[in-house]
Design a protein around this motif. Sequence first.
Motif, PDB file in Angstrom:
ATOM      1  N   LYS A 213      -3.689 -11.997  -7.687  1.00 27.85           N
ATOM      2  CA  LYS A 213      -4.020 -11.685  -6.285  1.00 27.85           C
ATOM      3  C   LYS A 213      -3.229 -12.591  -5.354  1.00 27.85           C
ATOM      4  O   LYS A 213      -2.687 -12.173  -4.342  1.00 27.85           O
ATOM      5  CB  LYS A 213      -5.518 -11.890  -6.045  1.00 27.85           C
ATOM      6  N   SER A 216       0.437 -11.842  -4.369  1.00 29.78           N
ATOM      7  CA  SER A 216       0.719 -10.530  -3.776  1.00 29.78           C
ATOM      8  C   SER A 216       1.932 -10.613  -2.848  1.00 29.78           C
ATOM      9  O   SER A 216       2.189 -11.652  -2.233  1.00 29.78           O
ATOM     10  CB  SER A 216      -0.492 -10.022  -3.000  1.00 29.78           C
ATOM     11  N   ASN A 487      -6.032  -5.119  -5.744  1.00 31.24           N
ATOM     12  CA  ASN A 487      -4.649  -5.118  -5.274  1.00 31.24           C
ATOM     13  C   ASN A 487      -4.084  -6.523  -5.257  1.00 31.24           C
ATOM     14  O   ASN A 487      -4.775  -7.465  -4.936  1.00 31.24           O
ATOM     15  CB  ASN A 487      -4.586  -4.547  -3.860  1.00 31.24           C
ATOM     16  N   GLY A 488      -2.851  -6.619  -5.565  1.00 28.95           N
ATOM     17  CA  GLY A 488      -2.147  -7.905  -5.575  1.00 28.95           C
ATOM     18  C   GLY A 488      -0.782  -7.603  -6.133  1.00 28.95           C
ATOM     19  O   GLY A 488      -0.186  -6.583  -5.785  1.00 28.95           O
ATOM     20  N   LEU A 489      -0.310  -8.454  -7.033  1.00 23.16           N
ATOM     21  CA  LEU A 489       0.951  -8.132  -7.688  1.00 23.16           C
ATOM     22  C   LEU A 489       0.745  -6.950  -8.633  1.00 23.16           C
ATOM     23  O   LEU A 489       1.614  -6.118  -8.828  1.00 23.16           O
ATOM     24  CB  LEU A 489       1.412  -9.358  -8.485  1.00 23.16           C
ATOM     25  N   SER A 491      -2.234  -3.816  -9.821  1.00 24.21           N
ATOM     26  CA  SER A 491      -3.391  -3.075  -9.309  1.00 24.21           C
ATOM     27  C   SER A 491      -4.097  -2.406 -10.491  1.00 24.21           C
ATOM     28  O   SER A 491      -3.445  -1.799 -11.337  1.00 24.21           O
ATOM     29  CB  SER A 491      -2.887  -2.017  -8.322  1.00 24.21           C
TER      30      SER A 491
END
Length: 524
Positions: A213, A216, A487-489, A491
Amino acid sequence: MISTWLSDNAQNAALALFALSAWSLIQQKRRERVSRRELPPGPSGLPFFGNALQIRDGEPWKTYTEWATVYGDLVYVKLFKQGMIIINSEETAKELLEHRSQNYSDRAVSAITEPVGLGFSTVRLPYGQRWRLHRKLYHQVMRADAATSYHPMQLAKARRLLAELLETPSRYHLSLQKFSASIALSIAYDWDVAEKDDPLVSRIESTMDLVFKTLSPMNSVLLSAFPFLLYLPKWMPGSCLRRNIEICREYIKKMADEPFQYVLESLESGKVGKSLASDSLRKLGIHNADPELVLAIKQSSATAFGAGSETTTSSMLVFMLAMVLNPRVQERAQKEIDAMIGTTRLPNFNDRPSLPYVEAVLRETLRWHPVAPLSIPHAAVNNDIYRSYSIPKGMIFVPNAWAMSRNEKKYPRPSEFMPERFISAHGKLTSDTVNFAWGFGRRICAGRHVADASLWAAMVSILATFKLLPAQGPDGESIEIEPRWTNGLTSHPAPFPCRIVARTPEMNPETLAQLIQSSVAGEV
Ligand code: HEM
């Protein structure tokens, strides 16, 4: 007199300085306008913010996909002061990142990488000697033919996963995490995860999500626009990013140090099996090894572990959700397994070619929800001309895997989970192996063969053993799932309630153990 002369001169100098600054500002704006015209089209943004405020919170890939319908497959976007080009089609991504890979295999300098302590990671290394050395080390142990040597280990871990799912189905999320981490730890270090309370796995459970996260793309952009966020006092609102970065840094350091130390000690005592770290160190000859090379081995092993565990767990969570939401797909895959293998043993890698529908389920899992929706951005090594665009050195290219997965010409009704799309009219698998999910060109995922085999082993084992069903409410009615995505790098689906029920009523830990035992002979 002198004082008048001095003040006149000072005034003139100030005027000249002012005129010079104004002139250079106008020139800079003009240059920006000209160079902007030479870049792909994109939405106009606000001063200072650029397009940052127009992007859907947490899901930039969806906004970029919408913009593709207006601006085309290459869209120029500016987030604060960071310009980047989003690539929305697979063909264009291949043209740039594969056919011109010599120029598009660098990485952008990310404002968040060094603070979290990930500057060493292969994923982040600039295109150059160190990166090449890392890739060479991976190639030795994870290229397609070498990766098959991990199959027995991967099947064994998948069987352990079955036992955990049978015993504690409600903890499926943690069991999947353990499955992925134990494979990554085995490949990187030959570290055999303890049945319960493994110190490394516990740490992964508590912090891996946070790492992904925190990393991101938006956090990276925020930090490059507002570097002071790194220094905010901990009591101030907005300081949580700094706190998360500190936790990540501590965690990442331990993750790189502890298991590598274990390999060094085990090599001394001669008690370590096959792994990226041990094989590479053995080849070098541990006692006269070049310290630079030893460092590269440590760093690439840590990267393999970090890059491999979260992505595999995320893909498995997508699979679980897809199965619960699509009972007909699940039943068809199970019928195929029953017809080809029967119910007295579990499938193994020898069976893979005879299970095309299961294969199609795997491919559709990668396509339906790419766990790295914006892949990992590449950067241009040198200036280039592409179509009529002037691409400056250092320009960032973001492959929008989400948009590629939503290509309606290639994947009609893209939001539906339909493995059939990978089966031709003659009942054979198509040639589409959803390559975009693994990235592009020289930077393509170094662990893709290993990851693909881990996913297959887990999916086919689960399908052979369990039914994945929606959870039931107190009235016995199925609870409808409204998927939520992290969501972040990466999902993946946030944990959702479901029932994991053995397919045969007489299944219990003993019968499962017997089934596993009878499956082991002749396995690949
Ligand atoms: C389902 C699981 C996985 C997915 C979806 C995935 C996806 C990706 C993607 C999209 C990239 C970026 C490629 C690019 O820049 O074009 C990447 C890079 C990478 N992956 Fe994976 N990956 C997975 C598992 C693994 C595993 C198991 C390993 C190692 C054991 C691994 C090691 C790496 C490394 C080292 C890179 C960096 C490559 C470079 O920068 O040169 N990955 N992966």
